[in-house]
Scaffold this motif. Sequence first.
Motif, PDB file in Angstrom:
ATOM      1  N   ASP B 171      59.372  18.957 134.078  1.00  0.00           N
ATOM      2  CA  ASP B 171      58.589  20.033 135.240  1.00  0.00           C
ATOM      3  C   ASP B 171      57.814  21.076 134.622  1.00  0.00           C
ATOM      4  O   ASP B 171      56.728  21.318 134.961  1.00  0.00           O
ATOM      5  CB  ASP B 171      59.791  20.596 135.990  1.00  0.00           C
ATOM      6  N   LYS B 172      58.277  21.615 133.275  1.00  0.00           N
ATOM      7  CA  LYS B 172      57.477  22.372 132.542  1.00  0.00           C
ATOM      8  C   LYS B 172      56.143  21.774 132.049  1.00  0.00           C
ATOM      9  O   LYS B 172      55.125  22.408 131.991  1.00  0.00           O
ATOM     10  CB  LYS B 172      58.304  23.067 131.654  1.00  0.00           C
ATOM     11  N   ILE B 173      56.333  20.646 131.476  1.00  0.00           N
ATOM     12  CA  ILE B 173      54.986  20.017 131.145  1.00  0.00           C
ATOM     13  C   ILE B 173      54.039  19.649 132.024  1.00  0.00           C
ATOM     14  O   ILE B 173      53.068  19.793 131.700  1.00  0.00           O
ATOM     15  CB  ILE B 173      55.659  18.652 130.427  1.00  0.00           C
ATOM     16  N   ALA B 174      54.519  19.375 133.363  1.00  0.00           N
ATOM     17  CA  ALA B 174      53.609  19.236 134.388  1.00  0.00           C
ATOM     18  C   ALA B 174      53.029  20.295 134.822  1.00  0.00           C
ATOM     19  O   ALA B 174      51.448  20.312 134.839  1.00  0.00           O
ATOM     20  CB  ALA B 174      54.419  18.492 135.430  1.00  0.00           C
ATOM     21  N   LEU B 175      53.748  21.388 134.657  1.00  0.00           N
ATOM     22  CA  LEU B 175      52.895  22.868 135.014  1.00  0.00           C
ATOM     23  C   LEU B 175      52.096  23.110 133.859  1.00  0.00           C
ATOM     24  O   LEU B 175      50.825  23.668 134.286  1.00  0.00           O
ATOM     25  CB  LEU B 175      53.978  23.745 134.933  1.00  0.00           C
ATOM     26  N   ILE B 179      47.839  23.769 134.638  1.00  0.00           N
ATOM     27  CA  ILE B 179      47.099  25.251 134.277  1.00  0.00           C
ATOM     28  C   ILE B 179      46.118  24.878 133.197  1.00  0.00           C
ATOM     29  O   ILE B 179      45.335  25.671 132.511  1.00  0.00           O
ATOM     30  CB  ILE B 179      47.840  26.550 133.707  1.00  0.00           C
ATOM     31  N   GLY B 180      45.955  23.627 132.451  1.00  0.00           N
ATOM     32  CA  GLY B 180      44.754  23.250 131.688  1.00  0.00           C
ATOM     33  C   GLY B 180      45.081  23.229 130.167  1.00  0.00           C
ATOM     34  O   GLY B 180      44.013  23.323 129.593  1.00  0.00           O
ATOM     35  N   VAL B 181      46.271  23.392 129.898  1.00  0.00           N
ATOM     36  CA  VAL B 181      46.779  23.145 128.473  1.00  0.00           C
ATOM     37  C   VAL B 181      46.360  21.874 127.772  1.00  0.00           C
ATOM     38  O   VAL B 181      46.413  20.777 128.421  1.00  0.00           O
ATOM     39  CB  VAL B 181      48.071  23.347 128.467  1.00  0.00           C
ATOM     40  N   ASP B 182      45.472  21.739 126.729  1.00  0.00           N
ATOM     41  CA  ASP B 182      45.120  20.749 126.193  1.00  0.00           C
ATOM     42  C   ASP B 182      46.019  19.630 125.860  1.00  0.00           C
ATOM     43  O   ASP B 182      45.915  18.268 126.005  1.00  0.00           O
ATOM     44  CB  ASP B 182      43.938  21.005 125.017  1.00  0.00           C
ATOM     45  N   GLU B 183      47.172  20.045 125.020  1.00  0.00           N
ATOM     46  CA  GLU B 183      47.960  19.152 124.584  1.00  0.00           C
ATOM     47  C   GLU B 183      49.202  19.601 124.435  1.00  0.00           C
ATOM     48  O   GLU B 183      49.530  20.998 124.830  1.00  0.00           O
ATOM     49  CB  GLU B 183      47.714  19.008 122.994  1.00  0.00           C
ATOM     50  N   VAL B 184      50.149  18.949 125.219  1.00  0.00           N
ATOM     51  CA  VAL B 184      51.686  19.401 125.440  1.00  0.00           C
ATOM     52  C   VAL B 184      52.597  18.750 124.617  1.00  0.00           C
ATOM     53  O   VAL B 184      52.447  17.708 124.223  1.00  0.00           O
ATOM     54  CB  VAL B 184      52.056  19.166 127.125  1.00  0.00           C
ATOM     55  N   ILE B 185      53.625  19.401 124.304  1.00  0.00           N
ATOM     56  CA  ILE B 185      54.637  18.972 123.500  1.00  0.00           C
ATOM     57  C   ILE B 185      56.385  19.117 124.448  1.00  0.00           C
ATOM     58  O   ILE B 185      56.417  20.321 124.673  1.00  0.00           O
ATOM     59  CB  ILE B 185      54.998  19.515 122.129  1.00  0.00           C
ATOM     60  N   ASP B 186      56.828  18.130 124.654  1.00  0.00           N
ATOM     61  CA  ASP B 186      57.963  18.356 125.396  1.00  0.00           C
ATOM     62  C   ASP B 186      59.072  18.455 124.182  1.00  0.00           C
ATOM     63  O   ASP B 186      59.556  17.150 123.754  1.00  0.00           O
ATOM     64  CB  ASP B 186      58.358  17.131 126.532  1.00  0.00           C
ATOM     65  N   TYR B 187      59.246  19.259 123.799  1.00  0.00           N
ATOM     66  CA  TYR B 187      60.286  19.626 122.516  1.00  0.00           C
ATOM     67  C   TYR B 187      61.726  18.937 122.686  1.00  0.00           C
ATOM     68  O   TYR B 187      62.313  18.642 121.569  1.00  0.00           O
ATOM     69  CB  TYR B 187      60.399  21.148 121.908  1.00  0.00           C
ATOM     70  N   LYS B 188      62.073  18.747 123.787  1.00  0.00           N
ATOM     71  CA  LYS B 188      63.425  18.222 123.873  1.00  0.00           C
ATOM     72  C   LYS B 188      63.585  16.461 123.752  1.00  0.00           C
ATOM     73  O   LYS B 188      64.456  15.755 123.439  1.00  0.00           O
ATOM     74  CB  LYS B 188      63.820  18.312 125.471  1.00  0.00           C
ATOM     75  N   ALA B 189      62.007  16.152 123.908  1.00  0.00           N
ATOM     76  CA  ALA B 189      61.996  14.675 123.877  1.00  0.00           C
ATOM     77  C   ALA B 189      61.218  14.365 122.510  1.00  0.00           C
ATOM     78  O   ALA B 189      60.921  13.204 122.218  1.00  0.00           O
ATOM     79  CB  ALA B 189      61.150  14.197 124.830  1.00  0.00           C
TER      80      ALA B 189
END
Lengths: 323, 323
Positions: B171-175, B179-189
Motif C-alpha cells: 500500500d505504501k509503495i503504491a502511494l 506521488i511520483g517517487v522515482d525509485e521505491v524500496i519495500d524494505y520488508k521485502a
Amino acid sequence: MGSLGVDDFETVERELAAPDKGEVQVRNLWMSVDPVTRLRMNRNDDQNIAPPAFALGDVLDGGAVGEVIASRDPAFAIGDLVQSWLGWREAFNAPASSLQKLDPGGLPPQSFLGAAGATGLVGYVGLVHVGRPKDGEVIFVSSAAGAVGLMVCQMAKAMGLKVIGSAGGPDKIALLREIGVDEVIDYKAAGDLTAALTAVAPEGIDIYFDNVGGEHLEAAINAGRPSARIILCGAISAYNGSEAPSGPRNLVLMIGKQMRMEGVTLLAQLDKMAEYRSHLASWISQGKITWRETIVEGIERAPDALVRLFDGKVIGKMLVKLA
Amino acid sequence: MGSLGVDDFETVERELAAPDKGEVQVRNLWMSVDPVTRLRMNRNDDQNIAPPAFALGDVLDGGAVGEVIASRDPAFAIGDLVQSWLGWREAFNAPASSLQKLDPGGLPPQSFLGAAGATGLVGYVGLVHVGRPKDGEVIFVSSAAGAVGLMVCQMAKAMGLKVIGSAGGPDKIALLREIGVDEVIDYKAAGDLTAALTAVAPEGIDIYFDNVGGEHLEAAINAGRPSARIILCGAISAYNGSEAPSGPRNLVLMIGKQMRMEGVTLLAQLDKMAEYRSHLASWISQGKITWRETIVEGIERAPDALVRLFDGKVIGKMLVKLA
C-alpha cells in the motif's frame, strides 16, 4: 580485517633505472606512518572512498620528504628538498608534476610530514573549517597525545577554547598538561567515559575532535551541548578489529540537540595548506605550538612502526628516517 | 524503554475553571500524534535535549488546533482558530501569549498540524537548510510514506532531485509511486538494504533523509557519495526498543567520504515557518504537493493512535479529531 603484524609485510628490492624525460629521481629522507595506511588494507569495494584501498601485493604509499638525486625536468635540481606521496620506498622515479618542492624556512624537513604538513593540516581544517569554534567554547579531543591530537589541542588553546584531552597512561597525560591542556582524562583509568567527561565539562562540550571512535564518540554525543559539532578524523578503535565495531548507540540524541557530525580527510583539503602554514608560522613565533615525534630508522623497521601505531603507546608523530 | 501499550496511559477528567485575566479558553479540534512523544517517555537526565522528557504522571503535550470558547485577552475572540502546544487534552486555559492565531487561508485546520505545520516544516528545514540540495542530486528518504517522508519526497521532486523512497508493504509503495517517487524500496521485502539501495542508485546518493535510523542509516552511509549529507530527523527503530540500539557500524566511512550528518528538530526552526509556508503555497498551487492523513476520533483513542505509530502501518499524518 584483524590485527596487523610485521609478518603481513614483505620488503622487496628493485633496481632503479635512470629517470625518463620529465621525471625526477628522489632519495627519501623521511616517511610518514599514518593510521589511514592500515585502513586502506581493509578490503573495500566502495568506489567513493579516498584514498582507495590497497590490493594485496601493492607497494604501500604515503607522505614522504626526500632529496632530488637526479633530474630530467628543468624545475628540479640535484639537492632540492621535495615532498611526495611515495613513502614506503627508499628511492623512486616520478613525474615532476607529482612532486612538491619544499622551502624548509627554518623548520626541520620531517616537520612537513607532521606539524607543518598533512598532520597539522587535517587538524587545522577539522578544527577551523568543520568545527567552526567560537571563543570560549569547550572542545574535547581524543587521542590527544597523538600526532593530530597534539596539534588540535594547541591550536584550540591558541584560539581561546577550553580544551579537554583524552589519552592513555601517565606519560601522555603529563605531556598534555605540559602543553597547557585545561583538563585531562586518562581513559585507561577513567572507567565510564561519559561520567569522566561530564565531571570536567559539567556544562557540556561544544566540539569533539574524534580520532578514535567507539566509546569516546558515544561519550561526546552524551556530553554534547545543543548545536555541538563532531569532527570525524580517525577511528583507530575501528581500524584493527576483526569485526565491524558497533556504532554509537546514542546517535538519536543528535536529533534533539541538533548536533552535526562531519568527516574530514586530507586529500580534499590540500588547497588550504597555504592558509594553514601562515597561521602555523604565527603560532610558532608566539610559542603556542610545539610538537613531538617518535622516530624509527630504516625502511626495514617501517612495518613495525605502523603496527606500533595501534598499541596505544606512540606519542606524537610516528616517522621513519630513511637516510 | 520497552514497547508502549495503551495500558501505559491513564485518562483523567478535570473541571476547567473560567480563564483568568490574560488567559484564553480553547476547545481542541485536532491533536497531532508524533513519534517524539514516545521518545520523551524515555528517562533522560540529559538537560541538553529539546523537547524535555516527561515525568511519570505528567499530562502529555503536543501540537493541537482548537477554537477559542472564552477569552480574557483582547487579542482573541470566541470562534478564533488557534494553534497551541497543548494537545492531549480536550480543552484548556492558557496565557494568550502561548497561542498562535491561525488564518486557514483555504486549508483545512488540521493541515496546520501536518503538511502546513510542524511536519512539513521539519521536513523542509531538514531538506533545504541541512541537506542543501543541488539540482539533479539523488536523495534517499526512509519512512517515505510517513507524515514527514511524504512531504520530503514531494518537496525534493519539486526541487529537481531524483527521489528514492523506502517504505514497508504494497500500500505504501503504491502511494509512493502515485506521488511520483522515482525509485521505491519495500524494505520488508528487500533483504539487504545496501544492495537494494545501490541497485536503484548505482551512482550513490547525495542526501539521506533519515526517519528511522538502524539499517537504513547504515545503508545510506554505504551508498553515500563524497560530501553526502545525512539529515537525522527521526529514529523510530530506536524509540520503542527495550535496549539501546547499536549505531551504524560503518561510521568510519564518513571520514573518507567527508560526509556530514546533522540532527534537525522542530523547536529551533519555528522562525522559518513563514518562509516554508510561502514555498508550500506555491507548490500546492502548482499541484506538486498533496498529503495523506490517518484520523482517529476521540481523546480516549489517542493512546492507541500513538501506539499505532510504531506498528509500521500508518500512512501519512496521524491525527486525533477531538471535536
